[in-house]
Design a protein around this motif. Structure first.
Motif, PDB file in Angstrom:
ATOM      1  N   LYS A 113       1.125  -1.110   0.138  1.00 54.61           N
ATOM      2  CA  LYS A 113       0.196  -0.064  -0.140  1.00 54.61           C
ATOM      3  C   LYS A 113       0.788   1.223   0.530  1.00 54.61           C
ATOM      4  O   LYS A 113       0.459   2.117  -0.942  1.00 54.61           O
ATOM      5  CB  LYS A 113      -0.776   0.370   1.286  1.00 54.61           C
ATOM      6  N   LYS A 114       1.917   1.375   0.874  1.00 55.90           N
ATOM      7  CA  LYS A 114       2.624   2.429   1.106  1.00 55.90           C
ATOM      8  C   LYS A 114       4.028   1.812   1.426  1.00 55.90           C
ATOM      9  O   LYS A 114       4.182   0.785   1.453  1.00 55.90           O
ATOM     10  CB  LYS A 114       2.689   3.353   2.258  1.00 55.90           C
ATOM     11  N   GLN A 115       4.551   2.122  -0.341  1.00 58.08           N
ATOM     12  CA  GLN A 115       6.611   1.518  -0.055  1.00 58.08           C
ATOM     13  C   GLN A 115       7.078   1.759   1.076  1.00 58.08           C
ATOM     14  O   GLN A 115       7.120   3.435   1.110  1.00 58.08           O
ATOM     15  CB  GLN A 115       7.086   1.649  -1.813  1.00 58.08           C
TER      16      GLN A 115
END
Length: 161
Positions: A113-115
């Motif tokens: 979802k978020k690196q």
């Protein structure tokens, strides 16, 4: 298929997907992958990696990812040093699932979802390809360690024992 595979396809990178029948009673997901990957691939255990989400300095809002061989353990001190923090700990599994969008046992370092900041154990560099979760249990991505590092903006560091 999964966000990981979709991202790699979108970037037009070279990779291979390998599937096997996941045993719902199995809890040693990495070892299961080693045992069930096609024997014709001649995969060695050191070539199959697990994705671990860690918290930095006891702060559940500061997270990172460590990719280490399934047969080895994460060296918390070495990883903390590489992440420039005092200490790290394995994240709560529910937090790891929430942040990555993947279920434990199928957490891929790709397409989260978020690196998050990512470290890959430097042992990966000895292989032409390595295997990481494809985003669900029973699904592995075979990819060049250098391609994976580039996609994740990760760095190779000695972080396993």
């Amino acid at each position: 298929m999964t966000p990981a595979i979709d991202l790699l396809k979108k970037l037009k990178l070279t990779f291979h997907v390998h599937q096997y029948e996941h045993d719902s009673n199995e809890t040693q997901f990495g070892k299961e992958a080693v045992e069930k990957l096609d024997p014709n691939l001649h995969v060695v255990a050191e070539q199959v990696f697990k994705t671990l989400v860690v918290t930095l300095n006891d702060n559940i809002k500061e997270l990172a990812v460590c990719v280490v061989p399934v047969e080895r353990h994460l060296d918390l001190k070495k990883a903390a040093k590489a992440l420039h923090c005092k200490k790290i700990a394995l994240a709560d599994p529910h937090l790891a699932q929430k942040v990555t969008g993947y279920l434990v046992g199928g957490i891929s370092p790709i397409g989260q979802k978020k690196q998050l900041p990512t470290l890959i154990d430097d042992s990966a560099k000895q292989f032409a390809t390595m295997f990481v979760s494809g985003g669900r249990r029973g699904l592995e991505i075979e990819i060049s360690p250098h391609t994976l590092t580039a996609v994740l903006k990760a760095e190779f560091v000695e972080i396993s024992v």
